[in-house]
Enzyme design. Structure first.
Site, PDB file in Angstrom:
ATOM      1  N   LYS A 178       0.764  -1.150   0.044  1.00  0.00           N
ATOM      2  CA  LYS A 178       0.112   0.085  -0.121  1.00  0.00           C
ATOM      3  C   LYS A 178       0.857   1.389   0.012  1.00  0.00           C
ATOM      4  O   LYS A 178       2.358   1.212   0.255  1.00  0.00           O
ATOM      5  CB  LYS A 178      -1.038   0.137   1.288  1.00  0.00           C
ATOM      6  CG  LYS A 178      -2.016  -1.271   1.093  1.00  0.00           C
ATOM      7  CD  LYS A 178      -2.866  -1.368   0.030  1.00  0.00           C
ATOM      8  CE  LYS A 178      -3.464  -2.619  -0.261  1.00  0.00           C
ATOM      9  NZ  LYS A 178      -3.763  -3.761   0.593  1.00  0.00           N
TER      10      LYS A 178
HETATM   11  C1  LIG Z   1      -4.897  -4.693   0.963  1.00  0.00           C
HETATM   12  C2  LIG Z   1      -6.451  -4.718   0.760  1.00  0.00           C
HETATM   13  C3  LIG Z   1      -7.248  -5.282   1.813  1.00  0.00           C
HETATM   14  C4  LIG Z   1      -6.868  -5.995   3.101  1.00  0.00           C
HETATM   15  O1  LIG Z   1      -5.770  -5.388   3.796  1.00  0.00           O
HETATM   16  P1  LIG Z   1      -4.965  -6.388   4.718  1.00  0.00           P
HETATM   17  O2  LIG Z   1      -3.976  -5.195   5.515  1.00  0.00           O
HETATM   18  O3  LIG Z   1      -3.796  -6.967   3.664  1.00  0.00           O
HETATM   19  O4  LIG Z   1      -5.413  -6.965   5.566  1.00  0.00           O
HETATM   20  C5  LIG Z   1      -8.704  -5.188   1.713  1.00  0.00           C
HETATM   21  N1  LIG Z   1      -8.998  -4.741   0.586  1.00  0.00           N
HETATM   22  C6  LIG Z   1      -8.435  -4.215  -0.358  1.00  0.00           C
HETATM   23  C7  LIG Z   1      -9.063  -3.594  -1.617  1.00  0.00           C
HETATM   24  C8  LIG Z   1      -6.806  -4.116  -0.130  1.00  0.00           C
HETATM   25  O5  LIG Z   1      -6.295  -3.889  -1.299  1.00  0.00           O
END
Ligand SMILES: *Cc1c(COP(=O)(O)O)cnc(C)c1O
Length: 395
Positions: free
Chosen positions: A198
């Site tokens: 992210k």
């Molecule tokens: C990364 C992501 C998640 C989940 O996040 P985590 O921190 O990996 O649990 C949920 N929804 C979307 C669209 C994502 O890109």
């Protein structure tokens, strides 16, 4: 920014080119030193760093209550629990997202209801949303794919009209804006992820923006075994909570990342602009690629995704990825359509249910975009991809 690679000592042509991944986190030296301090402090798990991170995130979110967790996934599960969503209820979402988005609906015992995507934005098609609402619908989980925000005005108008809760899956859109307002600073529940892919990371982690202190208290209970402490020895448990707290080590990484948010996102935006310029050149006009929405005011450019023209190619996406890899370029798939996974097929979904999401799910390709990348890297990606597509064009 100090994240750019060191200049090669010999002419670039004499150097083997390093592999270019589709993304790579950047952690500065001050953060690494800060983490070492936390490790020496003796306070490793949730403590002052996590509270400081919550305060910083809350500042970004217009002063709303924010709590941090050890994933973005659990924040959505907890939001659904706080909203009272459970067995017998339906939750509307998009089939083109990370499977966490709909898995949390199953996790709380409710049923996901998918609505096909808008092929241009690749987000849930708001023109089709209302038709999916039934008396069992309790919530909507919109997803800002690649950081491009779902139209919040239309979304909340529908939610208000039908008295539905919203859990914004803003996992990818920290730092994005909707009409000048920061994602997270308004709306109902807003969930962020700080996974290393992210725009800002806590290694693993997430945050939930809540509406009031009552919800924040509940989030704290769901976060850690339902426990409420009072005074020196008071401890009560009224609900089943999990083990979702963020460590101080991770929180310290997050604090170091937030200091770079604007700079990271500005760099991403600049690189995205360069991609549009490169794909827009006359010699690339006939590639048949579908590009993302060229938004330079709202998106945080979490990813740059093209959609391959399967009807015009003699090879499938996997082969395109293999050839990019052979050229030293990483790529990714975000995401296959969820309703075609075995678990979801067993629950009744089938091919043909959501044609736009299925086409995107088969053909979408994430190409490299991260702050430490250079304009020359982007040029290398476009040149390689264009050559592959030309080589395998249908006659
Ligand atoms: C990364 C992501 C998640 C989940 O996040 P985590 O921190 O990996 O649990 C949920 N929804 C979307 C669209 C994502 O890109």
């Amino acid at each position: 920014m100090s994240a750019t690679r060191p200049e090669p000592v010999a002419p670039a042509s004499a150097q083997p080119r390093p592999f270019l991944p589709f993304t790579r986190p950047f952690v500065d030296e001050a953060t690494i030193a800060g983490v070492a301090d936390v490790l020496r402090s003796g306070q490793l798990t949730t403590g002052p760093q996590a509270r400081a991170l919550e305060a910083k995130l809350s500042e970004h979110c217009g002063g709303r209550p924010v709590r941090v967790f050890n994933s973005g996934t659990c924040t959505m599960e907890i939001a659904l629990r706080i909203a009272g969503v459970g067995p017998g209820h339906e939750v509307i979402t998009t089939p083109l997202t990370w499977v966490a988005t709909s898995n949390v609906v199953l996790e709380v015992g409710a049923r996901p209801v998918f609505v096909d995507i808008d092929p241009v934005t690749r987000n849930i098609d708001l023109n089709r949303l209302e038709a999916a609402i039934t008396p069992a619908t309790r919530a909507i989980i919109p997803v800002d794919l690649a950081g491009l925000p779902v139209d919040r005005d239309r979304l909340y108008a529908i939610a208000r009209r039908h008295n539905l809760r919203v859990v914004e899956d803003a996992a990818q859109s920290y730092g994005s804006l909707w009409q000048g307002k920061k994602i997270g600073a308004f709306g109902d529940f807003v969930s962020f992820s700080f996974h290393p892919n992210k725009n800002v990371t806590t290694i693993e982690g997430g945050a939930l923006v809540l509406n009031d202190e009552r919800e924040a208290k509940l989030a704290e209970q769901y976060r850690l075994q339902g426990v409420v402490r009072t005074g020196f020895d008071g401890m009560e448990v009224e609900l089943v909570g999990g083990k979702f707290n963020l460590t101080d080590v991770a929180a310290r990484v997050g604090l170091g990342q937030l200091a770079h948010l604007d700079e990271f996102n500005a760099k991403r935006r600049e690189l995205a602009r360069h991609y549009f310029e490169l794909f827009g050149r006359p010699e690339n006009q006939d590639l048949g690629l579908r590009l993302p929405v060229p938004d330079f005011t709202q998106s945080n450019w979490h990813m740059f995704q093209v959609i391959l023209p399967e009807e015009r190619l003699t090879i499938r996406r996997a082969e395109v990825m293999a050839q990019l890899h052979a050229a030293g370029i990483g790529s990714g798939v975000h995401y296959p359509a969820i309703h075609l996974f075995a678990l979801y097929r067993r629950l009744g979904w089938k091919p043909g249910d959501f044609p736009q999401a299925e086409y995107a799910g088969r053909n979408i390709l994430t190409i490299p975009l991260f702050p430490a990348m250079t304009r020359a890297d982007a040029e290398r990606v476009v040149t390689a991809l264009a050559a592959i597509l030309r080589r395998h064009r249908k006659a």
